[in-house]
Scaffold this active site. Structure first.
Site, short mmCIF file in Angstrom:
data_model
loop_
_atom_site.label_atom_id
_atom_site.label_comp_id
_atom_site.label_asym_id
_atom_site.label_seq_id
_atom_site.Cartn_x
_atom_site.Cartn_y
_atom_site.Cartn_z
N TYR A 155 0.90 -1.36 -0.10
CA TYR A 155 -0.03 0.05 -0.09
C TYR A 155 0.91 1.26 -0.03
O TYR A 155 0.53 2.28 -0.43
CB TYR A 155 -1.07 0.07 1.24
CG TYR A 155 -2.46 -0.74 1.03
CD1 TYR A 155 -2.30 -2.10 0.54
CD2 TYR A 155 -3.38 0.01 1.31
CE1 TYR A 155 -3.61 -2.85 0.47
CE2 TYR A 155 -4.64 -0.55 1.15
CZ TYR A 155 -4.76 -1.92 0.85
OH TYR A 155 -5.89 -2.70 0.76
N LYS A 166 3.17 -15.19 1.73
CA LYS A 166 3.45 -15.95 0.45
C LYS A 166 4.99 -16.31 0.39
O LYS A 166 5.59 -15.95 -0.74
CB LYS A 166 2.92 -15.24 -0.60
CG LYS A 166 2.68 -15.92 -2.01
CD LYS A 166 1.50 -16.88 -2.22
CE LYS A 166 1.77 -17.74 -3.28
NZ LYS A 166 0.74 -18.79 -3.33
N ASP A 209 -2.93 -18.08 -0.07
CA ASP A 209 -4.13 -18.82 -1.03
C ASP A 209 -4.82 -19.91 -0.18
O ASP A 209 -5.82 -20.02 0.10
CB ASP A 209 -3.73 -19.42 -2.49
CG ASP A 209 -2.20 -20.24 -2.24
OD1 ASP A 209 -1.60 -20.06 -0.93
OD2 ASP A 209 -1.71 -20.73 -2.92
N ASP A 250 -6.24 -7.24 3.96
CA ASP A 250 -7.59 -6.60 3.49
C ASP A 250 -8.53 -7.59 2.85
O ASP A 250 -9.81 -7.73 2.94
CB ASP A 250 -7.00 -5.52 2.12
CG ASP A 250 -8.10 -4.82 1.44
OD1 ASP A 250 -9.19 -4.49 2.27
OD2 ASP A 250 -8.12 -4.82 0.31
N ASP A 292 -12.10 -9.39 4.11
CA ASP A 292 -13.49 -9.40 3.59
C ASP A 292 -13.99 -10.76 3.79
O ASP A 292 -15.38 -10.88 3.70
CB ASP A 292 -13.67 -8.73 2.23
CG ASP A 292 -13.73 -7.34 2.23
OD1 ASP A 292 -13.37 -6.61 3.06
OD2 ASP A 292 -14.29 -6.81 1.24
C1 IPM Z 1 -10.34 -1.31 3.90
C2 IPM Z 1 -10.66 -0.77 2.50
C3 IPM Z 1 -9.70 0.24 2.38
C4 IPM Z 1 -8.31 -0.54 2.34
C5 IPM Z 1 -9.83 0.86 0.93
C6 IPM Z 1 -10.82 1.83 0.97
C7 IPM Z 1 -8.63 2.03 0.67
O1 IPM Z 1 -10.90 -1.73 1.62
O2 IPM Z 1 -10.38 -0.48 5.04
O3 IPM Z 1 -10.43 -2.50 3.89
O4 IPM Z 1 -8.04 -1.19 1.38
O5 IPM Z 1 -7.55 -0.65 3.33
MN MN Z 2 -10.99 -3.77 2.33
#
Ligand code: IPM
Ligand code: MN
Length: 364
Positions: free
Chosen positions: A140, A186, A218, A242, A246
């Site tokens: 990032y 990884k 993975d 990240d 999710d």
């Molecule tokens: C998160 C979001 C952010 C990230 C984006 C919106 C920059 O997806 O907080 O997980 O990738 O960190």
């Molecule tokens: Mn995110």
């Protein structure tokens, strides 16, 4: 007295921050604590006024607070802006400016929500994972970065200091949880991961009471949906965290349930994991649970108000047990409620649990 900077942001951000603030008022009364709240602009709403998604004044304001509470940023209105003016850029900027290197994203399943996930009940039951994502380094932020007509590139880089401190965060958390850490990398392909693994193993020597294993990213993605119960604390780099967080969100059944804390050496920021959901903004239908649960994290990690945090979590579970659901988690037979109604239900339960516990103390 605790000073909190509120950054409601865009879309449903202001609505869910309002919900959390309502609950905070009750916490203040019941626990005799004063909270000084200061609301500032961030994201698209800041761009519209100041031409930038995050001003230096707002960052200074955060520096002088005990904690920062963020709603969500972003929306279609600002999507075509240059990269550095997009609301998302403000998120990265504030993380870096406040030195928030450790992002804690707990994914646990509330029992009454078991059947709401796309995963099977028996796979989910008893799951309680803490994802510890490195937040101010890795790909990032790595240099060099850029693109031209012929190529695009980013750099995934980690220094020893960066890996050491996130490793300590993970091991310390594991100590007060299930005493197990899984480090995700990884290392079969990337040198940066081989280095990451080496440093994790080094730091682990100080935590012989915590069990450590390593997993390729993975495989970890697959294992989270195959058997999430195997995990206690999962520690990983910025990009991998990240993605994995999710995936882990599906454990709870909805992204509308997931809280987060971003911690640094000096500052802390709390925010729901979900985005600004512009399509449902202003309709009083957003799920406030992720924000309310983020508030509980703030009370616990920034103010050492563990009891208040616990009661909030219990109140959320009680409301869900009674069948109240916002639209995102509504199924036939449930009691459909608005953002405001859900918030009021949580407050009712908060008060009830608080008084029951107080009575128990008096009658001891
Ligand atoms: C998160 C979001 C952010 C990230 C984006 C919106 C920059 O997806 O907080 O997980 O990738 O960190
Ligand atoms: Mn995110």
């Amino acid at each position: 007295m605790f000073k909190i900077t509120l950054l409601p942001g865009d879309g449903i951000g202001p609505e869910v921050v309002d919900a959390a603030v309502k609950i905070l008022k009750h916490v203040g009364e019941r626990f005799n604590t004063e909270f000084e709240l200061n609301t500032c602009l961030m994201g698209g709403s800041s761009y519209d006024v100041h031409g930038t998604p995050l001003t230096d004044e707002v960052i200074s304001e955060c520096y002088s607070s005990d904690a920062v509470f963020l709603g969500a940023v972003g929306g279609p209105k600002w999507e075509d802006l240059p990269h550095h003016l997009k609301p998302e850029a403000a998120l990265l900027k504030i993380r870096k400016a406040l030195g928030l290197y450790a992002n804690l994203r707990p994914a646990k399943v509330y029992t009454p929500m078991l059947s709401y996930s796309s995963l099977k009940d028996e796979v989910l039951k008893g799951t309680d994972v803490m994802i510890v994502r490195e937040l101010t380094g890795g790909i990032y932020f790595g240099q060099p970065r850029g693109y031209d007509d012929e190529k695009g590139f980013n750099t995934m880089i980690y220094t020893k200091e960066e890996v050491e401190r996130i490793a300590r965060t993970a091991f310390n958390l594991a100590r007060v949880r299930g005493k197990r850490v899984t480090s995700v990398d990884k290392a079969n392909v990337l040198e940066v991961s081989q280095f990451w693994r080496k440093v994790i193993i080094e730091v682990h020597k100080d935590y012989p009471d915590v069990e450590l294993n390593h997993m390729y990213v993975d495989n970890a993605a697959m294992q989270i949906v195959r058997d999430p119960k195997q995990f206690d604390v999962l520690v990983t780099s910025n990009l991998f965290g990240d993605i994995l967080s999710d995936i882990a969100a599906m454990i709870t059944g909805s992204l509308g349930m997931l809280p987060s804390a971003s911690l640094g050496a000096k500052y802390a920021l709390y925010e729901p994991v979900h985005g600004s959901a512009p399509d449902i903004a202003g309709k009083n239908i957003a799920n406030p649970i992720a924000a309310v649960s983020s508030l509980a994290m703030m009370l616990k990690y920034s103010f050492e108000m563990d009891k208040a945090a616990e009661i909030i979590e219990e109140a959320i579970e009680a409301v869900l047990n009674k069948g109240y659901r916002t639209k995102d988690i509504y199924k036939e037979g449930d009691k459909l409620v608005s953002t405001d109604q859900m918030t009021d239900k949580i407050i009712d339960e908060f008060e009830r649990i608080f008084y029951n516990q107080a009575i128990n103390v008096f009658t001891l």
